[in-house]
Write a protein that holds these residues in place. Structure first.
Motif, mmCIF file in Angstrom:
data_model
loop_
_atom_site.group_PDB
_atom_site.id
_atom_site.type_symbol
_atom_site.label_atom_id
_atom_site.label_comp_id
_atom_site.label_asym_id
_atom_site.label_seq_id
_atom_site.Cartn_x
_atom_site.Cartn_y
_atom_site.Cartn_z
ATOM 1 N N ARG A 148 0.830 -1.197 0.000
ATOM 2 C CA ARG A 148 0.000 0.000 0.000
ATOM 3 C C ARG A 148 0.871 1.257 0.000
ATOM 4 O O ARG A 148 0.588 2.233 -0.714
ATOM 5 N N GLN A 149 1.931 1.237 0.789
ATOM 6 C CA GLN A 149 2.782 2.420 0.881
ATOM 7 C C GLN A 149 3.436 2.748 -0.457
ATOM 8 O O GLN A 149 3.467 3.912 -0.870
ATOM 9 N N LEU A 150 3.956 1.749 -1.160
ATOM 10 C CA LEU A 150 4.602 2.009 -2.441
ATOM 11 C C LEU A 150 3.600 2.511 -3.477
ATOM 12 O O LEU A 150 3.933 3.370 -4.311
ATOM 13 N N TRP A 186 1.921 9.949 -5.167
ATOM 14 C CA TRP A 186 2.439 11.254 -4.765
ATOM 15 C C TRP A 186 3.451 11.802 -5.769
ATOM 16 O O TRP A 186 3.945 12.924 -5.604
ATOM 17 N N GLY A 187 3.817 11.015 -6.768
ATOM 18 C CA GLY A 187 4.769 11.474 -7.769
ATOM 19 C C GLY A 187 6.210 11.435 -7.318
ATOM 20 O O GLY A 187 7.051 12.163 -7.856
ATOM 21 N N GLU A 188 6.535 10.573 -6.357
ATOM 22 C CA GLU A 188 7.897 10.458 -5.844
ATOM 23 C C GLU A 188 8.539 9.203 -6.421
ATOM 24 O O GLU A 188 8.071 8.097 -6.140
ATOM 25 N N PRO A 189 9.588 9.331 -7.222
ATOM 26 C CA PRO A 189 10.147 8.164 -7.919
ATOM 27 C C PRO A 189 10.986 7.240 -7.043
ATOM 28 O O PRO A 189 11.342 6.144 -7.481
ATOM 29 N N VAL A 223 17.550 1.752 -0.859
ATOM 30 C CA VAL A 223 16.822 2.525 -1.869
ATOM 31 C C VAL A 223 15.860 1.621 -2.620
ATOM 32 O O VAL A 223 16.160 0.441 -2.874
ATOM 33 N N ARG A 224 14.700 2.186 -2.984
ATOM 34 C CA ARG A 224 13.712 1.489 -3.799
ATOM 35 C C ARG A 224 13.303 2.398 -4.951
ATOM 36 O O ARG A 224 12.944 3.561 -4.741
ATOM 37 N N LEU A 225 13.437 1.912 -6.195
ATOM 38 C CA LEU A 225 12.981 2.679 -7.345
ATOM 39 C C LEU A 225 11.473 2.446 -7.491
ATOM 40 O O LEU A 225 11.040 1.356 -7.865
ATOM 41 N N VAL A 226 10.695 3.465 -7.189
ATOM 42 C CA VAL A 226 9.242 3.359 -7.272
ATOM 43 C C VAL A 226 8.792 3.532 -8.718
ATOM 44 O O VAL A 226 7.880 2.849 -9.184
ATOM 45 N N GLU A 227 9.416 4.443 -9.429
ATOM 46 C CA GLU A 227 9.189 4.643 -10.859
ATOM 47 C C GLU A 227 10.542 4.547 -11.556
ATOM 48 O O GLU A 227 11.357 5.470 -11.504
ATOM 49 N N TRP A 282 4.232 -2.325 -12.315
ATOM 50 C CA TRP A 282 4.304 -1.249 -13.309
ATOM 51 C C TRP A 282 5.731 -0.979 -13.764
ATOM 52 O O TRP A 282 5.940 -0.311 -14.781
ATOM 53 N N ASN A 283 6.723 -1.485 -13.007
ATOM 54 C CA ASN A 283 8.123 -1.313 -13.403
ATOM 55 C C ASN A 283 8.636 -2.443 -14.283
ATOM 56 O O ASN A 283 9.737 -2.340 -14.847
ATOM 57 N N GLU A 284 7.902 -3.536 -14.386
ATOM 58 C CA GLU A 284 8.360 -4.702 -15.142
ATOM 59 C C GLU A 284 8.553 -4.352 -16.622
ATOM 60 O O GLU A 284 7.826 -3.522 -17.182
#
Length: 412
Positions: free
Chosen positions: A100-102, A108-111, A302-306, A333-335
């Motif tokens: 849910r957090q990711l 929120w537009g935070e990559p 670190v986690r790449l969200v986008e 969505w990153n796959e």
């Protein structure tokens, strides 16, 4: 799982925070620390897991900007205050909060999302990779001396009240942020964290002390050190310990002057620090590095969200034109395949149908993102697959930080 996830309401804070403290052993937090935590965390960026009327899980996300290679400050969710009640372990509570957090961070537009893990084995399955390391030191000041650079004696040091010089010290810190990946832009209110001085922070030592570095003229402060001294005595006499909490300087001479001061404080025999850059300049000035008690530990995860936005936000030490086949089952969505084109001036990263040059998971991509972990070393460990000969070497050189090792200056 019977728990319900919901955004933290203002009236839920006390119960939510109590669950967090219990998850970390149940020790009470000093009032000033508790109040500061509440003031810094936007309730709308915090989640609680509830089993009926009982809070059994917590997860928050500060609104950060983190420096990436090239000097840009990229929006990042600073994941914090994560805990699950011992009565509700292995029920999927943590996984549901992370998922849910990711999704929220993406909205929120935070990559990026970043965190400091209490246990490093926890977060890899959610796509977080270790991207920075910290250096711990315990310098035997009875045996170690510094060979300082020219100009060190021109730096004037003086004691100062930490609160009175806070703004000037923050200006020094702000100058340093663009120079090193992994550093956090200090958001309003975060400067107060630097002044916390509870019994827990002192741990038997003195109140927080501050020494500032100056030069003649209008330059202002050129550095500062915050520390505490814990007096002690042994059979051979004084054996006090200097515990360094923060040190920043704008040039080599100021850096050397502050470290020389710390190593020369009367009635002490060691300087201890737990979070310093792995490429500390003073390591090249000491007379005996073996007596500095060096210890390296993982730090910022670190986690790449986008993936596209994150890779396009940094620069690359050498030109790259690569297609990355990214695996990310937790954030689907990153796959897929991403074409990264970039150099020292900028970059773009877009979806593509071209054949892939490298295949890796988002976790390995995150580890390499700040330039402190080599893609070549991850490839040697079997974590990155080279699909085009030479692509791994090209990527490894490009991703490396060209300035300084990435470093997180403080926890959160």
């Amino acid at each position: 799982m019977t728990t319900e996830l919901r955004v933290l309401g203002k009236d839920d804070w006390n119960v939510w925070y109590a669950n967090l403290l219990r998850a970390f052993g149940g020790m009470r937090a000093p009032a000033e620390e508790r109040d500061l935590d509440e003031s810094l965390l936007d309730h709308g960026r915090a989640l609680g897991a509830w089993d009926g009327g009982q809070c059994v899980g917590t997860a928050g996300a500060f609104d950060f900007r983190v420096t990436v290679p090239g000097g840009a400050a990229v929006p990042a969710a600073g994941v914090t205050m994560v805990g699950v009640a011992a009565t509700h372990r292995r029920r999927g509570v943590l996984t549901s909060m992370m998922r849910r957090q990711l999704a929220d961070v993406r909205s929120w537009g935070e990559p990026l999302a970043v965190l400091v893990a209490s246990e490093p084995a926890i977060y890899g399955r959610f796509g977080y990779g270790v991207a920075t390391h910290r250096l711990g030191v315990e310098v035997d000041t009875t045996r170690v001396r510094l060979s300082v650079p020219p100009g060190t004696d021109d730096v004037r040091l003086r004691y100062a009240d930490p609160a009175e010089v806070l703004d000037a010290c923050e200006a020094v810190y702000a100058r340093r942020v663009p120079e090193r990946p992994g550093m956090l832009v200090r958001r309003p209110g975060w400067e107060q964290v630097e002044l916390l001085d509870t019994d827990r922070h002192r741990a038997g030592g003195s109140p927080l002390q501050c020494v500032v570095a100056e030069r003649d003229g209008d330059e202002g402060l050129v550095g500062y050190a915050r520390f505490r001294v814990k007096p002690d005595w042994g059979p051979g006499g004084a054996a006090g310990v200097v515990r360094l909490s923060a040190l920043e300087a704008v040039d080599p001479a100021a850096h050397a002057a502050l470290w020389r001061f710390l190593l020369d404080i009367d009635l002490t025999s060691s300087v201890v620090a737990y979070r310093r850059p792995v490429d500390e300049p003073w390591l090249h000035m000491v007379s005996d590095v073996r007596r500095c008690g060096l210890r390296v530990q993982d730090d910022l995860h670190v986690r790449l969200v986008e993936v596209g936005a994150a890779l396009g936000a940094r620069t690359y030490q050498a030109p790259v034109d690569l297609v990355l086949e990214v695996e990310d089952a937790f954030c689907p969505w990153n796959e897929g395949r991403w074409r990264l084109v970039g150099d020292a001036r900028g970059a773009s990263c877009e979806r593509t149908e071209r054949a892939a040059d490298l295949a890796l998971s988002v976790r390995e991509l995150a580890s390499a993102y700040l330039g402190g972990v080599s893609l070549a070393s991850l490839g040697a460990a079997g974590r990155v697959r080279e699909l085009r000969p030479g692509a791994l070497a090209e990527a490894s050189v490009g991703f490396c930080s060209s300035t300084a090792a990435p470093w997180l200056p403080h926890s959160f």
